[in-house]
Design an enzyme around this catalytic site. Structure first.
Site, PDB file in Angstrom:
ATOM      1  CG  HIS A  99      40.179  42.035  42.912  1.00  0.00           C
ATOM      2  ND1 HIS A  99      41.238  41.616  43.679  1.00  0.00           N
ATOM      3  CD2 HIS A  99      40.405  43.351  42.667  1.00  0.00           C
ATOM      4  CE1 HIS A  99      42.043  42.631  43.903  1.00  0.00           C
ATOM      5  NE2 HIS A  99      41.578  43.704  43.299  1.00  0.00           N
TER       6      HIS A  99
HETATM    7  C1  UD1 Z   1      39.095  48.534  42.125  1.00  0.00           C
HETATM    8  C2  UD1 Z   1      40.464  49.076  41.751  1.00  0.00           C
HETATM    9  C3  UD1 Z   1      41.518  48.006  42.010  1.00  0.00           C
HETATM   10  C4  UD1 Z   1      41.444  47.499  43.434  1.00  0.00           C
HETATM   11  C5  UD1 Z   1      40.037  47.067  43.770  1.00  0.00           C
HETATM   12  C6  UD1 Z   1      39.950  46.730  45.228  1.00  0.00           C
HETATM   13  C7  UD1 Z   1      40.603  50.675  39.872  1.00  0.00           C
HETATM   14  C8  UD1 Z   1      40.920  50.811  38.442  1.00  0.00           C
HETATM   15  N1  UD1 Z   1      40.523  49.395  40.313  1.00  0.00           N
HETATM   16  O1  UD1 Z   1      38.824  47.432  41.278  1.00  0.00           O
HETATM   17  O2  UD1 Z   1      42.805  48.549  41.804  1.00  0.00           O
HETATM   18  O3  UD1 Z   1      42.314  46.403  43.567  1.00  0.00           O
HETATM   19  O4  UD1 Z   1      39.114  48.129  43.495  1.00  0.00           O
HETATM   20  O5  UD1 Z   1      38.958  45.819  45.520  1.00  0.00           O
HETATM   21  O6  UD1 Z   1      40.415  51.642  40.562  1.00  0.00           O
HETATM   22  N2  UD1 Z   1      31.064  46.418  41.950  1.00  0.00           N
HETATM   23  C9  UD1 Z   1      29.973  46.103  42.724  1.00  0.00           C
HETATM   24  N3  UD1 Z   1      29.841  46.724  43.943  1.00  0.00           N
HETATM   25  C10 UD1 Z   1      30.713  47.636  44.388  1.00  0.00           C
HETATM   26  C11 UD1 Z   1      31.814  47.961  43.602  1.00  0.00           C
HETATM   27  C12 UD1 Z   1      31.979  47.351  42.383  1.00  0.00           C
HETATM   28  O7  UD1 Z   1      29.163  45.270  42.345  1.00  0.00           O
HETATM   29  O8  UD1 Z   1      30.512  48.165  45.515  1.00  0.00           O
HETATM   30  C13 UD1 Z   1      31.232  45.745  40.642  1.00  0.00           C
HETATM   31  C14 UD1 Z   1      30.617  46.534  39.499  1.00  0.00           C
HETATM   32  O9  UD1 Z   1      30.116  45.622  38.584  1.00  0.00           O
HETATM   33  C15 UD1 Z   1      31.822  47.255  38.915  1.00  0.00           C
HETATM   34  C16 UD1 Z   1      32.936  46.242  39.149  1.00  0.00           C
HETATM   35  O10 UD1 Z   1      32.633  45.618  40.382  1.00  0.00           O
HETATM   36  O11 UD1 Z   1      31.660  47.582  37.571  1.00  0.00           O
HETATM   37  C17 UD1 Z   1      34.324  46.855  39.206  1.00  0.00           C
HETATM   38  O12 UD1 Z   1      34.388  47.878  40.216  1.00  0.00           O
HETATM   39  P1  UD1 Z   1      35.512  49.009  40.138  1.00  0.00           P
HETATM   40  O13 UD1 Z   1      35.502  49.849  41.350  1.00  0.00           O
HETATM   41  O14 UD1 Z   1      35.433  49.717  38.825  1.00  0.00           O
HETATM   42  O15 UD1 Z   1      36.852  48.194  40.087  1.00  0.00           O
HETATM   43  P2  UD1 Z   1      37.358  46.978  41.001  1.00  0.00           P
HETATM   44  O16 UD1 Z   1      37.462  45.780  40.127  1.00  0.00           O
HETATM   45  O17 UD1 Z   1      36.562  46.883  42.243  1.00  0.00           O
HETATM   46  N1  UDP Z   2      40.002  41.905  52.270  1.00  0.00           N
HETATM   47  C1  UDP Z   2      38.911  41.863  53.138  1.00  0.00           C
HETATM   48  N2  UDP Z   2      37.903  40.986  52.858  1.00  0.00           N
HETATM   49  C2  UDP Z   2      37.930  40.158  51.772  1.00  0.00           C
HETATM   50  C3  UDP Z   2      39.048  40.227  50.901  1.00  0.00           C
HETATM   51  C4  UDP Z   2      40.057  41.121  51.170  1.00  0.00           C
HETATM   52  O1  UDP Z   2      38.877  42.583  54.144  1.00  0.00           O
HETATM   53  O2  UDP Z   2      36.986  39.400  51.578  1.00  0.00           O
HETATM   54  C5  UDP Z   2      41.063  42.886  52.543  1.00  0.00           C
HETATM   55  C6  UDP Z   2      42.461  42.341  52.608  1.00  0.00           C
HETATM   56  O3  UDP Z   2      42.793  41.956  53.927  1.00  0.00           O
HETATM   57  C7  UDP Z   2      43.302  43.517  52.130  1.00  0.00           C
HETATM   58  C8  UDP Z   2      42.393  44.234  51.163  1.00  0.00           C
HETATM   59  O4  UDP Z   2      41.077  43.785  51.450  1.00  0.00           O
HETATM   60  O5  UDP Z   2      43.606  44.401  53.191  1.00  0.00           O
HETATM   61  C9  UDP Z   2      42.774  43.917  49.757  1.00  0.00           C
HETATM   62  O6  UDP Z   2      41.800  44.402  48.892  1.00  0.00           O
HETATM   63  P1  UDP Z   2      41.710  43.949  47.376  1.00  0.00           P
HETATM   64  O7  UDP Z   2      42.332  42.630  47.210  1.00  0.00           O
HETATM   65  O8  UDP Z   2      40.279  44.117  46.989  1.00  0.00           O
HETATM   66  O9  UDP Z   2      42.515  45.103  46.621  1.00  0.00           O
HETATM   67  P2  UDP Z   2      44.061  45.306  46.253  1.00  0.00           P
HETATM   68  O10 UDP Z   2      44.855  45.238  47.492  1.00  0.00           O
HETATM   69  O11 UDP Z   2      44.421  44.257  45.249  1.00  0.00           O
HETATM   70  O12 UDP Z   2      44.069  46.656  45.626  1.00  0.00           O
END
Ligand code: UD1
Ligand code: UDP
Length: 354
Positions: free
Chosen positions: A199
């Site tokens: 992601h």
């Molecule tokens: C964010 C964090 C990342 C973390 C991740 C965990 C930042 C810069 N990034 O990334 O460090 O690893 O969360 O999963 O803070 N979207 C949806 N539904 C949601 C949320 C997001 O559809 O509920 C989609 C939207 O298109 C959005 C995109 O995901 O623009 C990115 O979401 P965003 O929260 O900006 O960053 P993540 O990639 O989720």
């Molecule tokens: N995780 C979850 N469901 C999923 C994928 C990940 O519960 O389908 C959990 C995973 O066990 C971990 C956390 O989400 O605790 C990691 O989140 P993510 O990879 O989105 O973010 P990051 O750790 O890279 O910031």
């Protein structure tokens, strides 16, 4: 002391849950503030339900947007929230935009701020997470470093907050929830499979990397389970690669999973391919112990590499498949878990209670 626990995304909810339980069991006064950075049920609400957390005291609804917009909206909304709740100490966790906003809002109001999971560095300035964690570390009063290595990094950077080695609360979460997962998880586990997640912005926002990932999955002659993050799903669809991904032999693209389901998926996988931060740590947990091929150029979790759990393999399909072949042919013997004993939350609450 009134504590404000700030969270906004899936990993923050999971990694803050042991702290919330600890604050609650000690009957401390605290509020949970959800910025709303993640808002879909499968990356937010499901974790409150599965981890049996009360709904947040405040939900700020900031949603998606550019980094500046998201961070700015959260900063402004958190400032008002801390004033409304009369917060005295703010806790933020990790490296998201929510974390930077929470740390800044707190410090600018003159509140004490604690950073959980401080001192991680990827030294990759393409990553928004690297900006957030560096800036947060330099404005917080309490730095809860998961390992000696992260504490040394903070000392080397002359941060002004106090530094404490606590372990990582994700190990607490794995320990607290695995038995519950064994009895309550609803996920279908195919017999022998590889678990996949991806992601990171620098991966899924780049169509060349998406193609390399697809070629990698096509080259793995096993079942593959991919609970797809909303950002990745959006980008595979935008680049018209989603159908090719779904049609790969043995590929199961499923919705993002709840924590109990994901724990079972990690525990039963043959190995994991991921660019996640948290998954690199969980793979080291004594009740999971899985090999993770890290689909990135760098990691801020070198302890997982040194202990033999993680291997940084980049995003080139030939390199990844080569590393998988070596693993499949060899004998894998990882060391002990480098992220603590599952009592990080207890230590953090001891420190803030002093
Ligand atoms: C964010 C964090 C990342 C973390 C991740 C965990 C930042 C810069 N990034 O990334 O460090 O690893 O969360 O999963 O803070 N979207 C949806 N539904 C949601 C949320 C997001 O559809 O509920 C989609 C939207 O298109 C959005 C995109 O995901 O623009 C990115 O979401 P965003 O929260 O900006 O960053 P993540 O990639 O989720
Ligand atoms: N995780 C979850 N469901 C999923 C994928 C990940 O519960 O389908 C959990 C995973 O066990 C971990 C956390 O989400 O605790 C990691 O989140 P993510 O990879 O989105 O973010 P990051 O750790 O890279 O910031």
């Amino acid at each position: 002391m009134r504590v404000a626990v700030v969270l906004g995304t899936r990993p923050e909810i999971i990694k803050m849950s042991p702290l919330i339980r600890e604050l609650s069991s000690r009957e401390m006064e605290y509020h949970v503030i959800h910025t709303g950075q993640h808002y879909d049920h499968h990356v937010s609400d499901i974790f409150f339900r599965e981890l049996e957390l009360d709904i947040p005291d405040l939900y700020l609804g900031i949603g998606s947007g550019s980094h500046g917009e998201q961070t700015g909206k959260a900063l402004s909304a958190l400032e008002k929230a801390f004033q409304k709740l009369k917060s005295e100490l703010v806790l933020v966790q990790g490296d998201t935009n929510t974390v930077l906003a929470g740390a800044l809002a707190g410090v600018k109001l003159g509140l004490k701020v604690g950073h959980v999971e401080a001192g991680l560095r990827s030294y990759d300035l393409r990553m928004p997470e690297e900006h957030n964690r560096r800036l947060a570390d330099h404005c917080c009063h309490h730095l809860f470093a998961p390992t000696d290595n992260s504490a040394e990094i903070l000392k080397g950077e002359n941060v002004w907050g106090d530094i404490h080695v606590t372990g990582n609360t994700v190990i607490d979460a794995c320990m607290q929830n695995m038995d519950i997962a064994e009895s309550k998880s609803t996920v279908d586990i195919p017999g022998d499979y590889v678990l996949v997640t991806a992601h990171r912005a620098e991966n899924v926002d780049d169509p060349r990397v998406l193609l390399q990932l697809i070629e990698t999955f096509e080259g793995i002659p096993r079942e593959k389970v991919y609970p797809i993050h909303p950002r990745a799903e959006k980008m595979f669809k935008q680049t018209k690669l989603f159908d090719r991904l779904k049609d790969i032999q043995g590929m199961h693209v499923i919705k993002p999973q709840g924590y109990l389901e994901f724990l079972m998926l990690m525990k039963n996988a043959r190995y994991i391919l991921s660019d996640s931060g948290g998954i690199q740590e969980e793979a080291c947990s004594p009740n999971i112990r899985k090999k993770v091929f890290v689909l990135r150029r760098s990691t801020e979790r070198p302890e997982a590499v040194e202990a033999g759990f993680a291997e940084v393999v980049g995003t080139d399909s030939e390199d990844i498949l080569g590393a998988i072949d070596r693993f499949e042919d060899g004998k894998w013997k990882p060391g002990p878990c480098p992220y603590g004993d599952g009592r990080a939350a207890e230590r953090i609450v001891d420190i803030i209670s002093r």
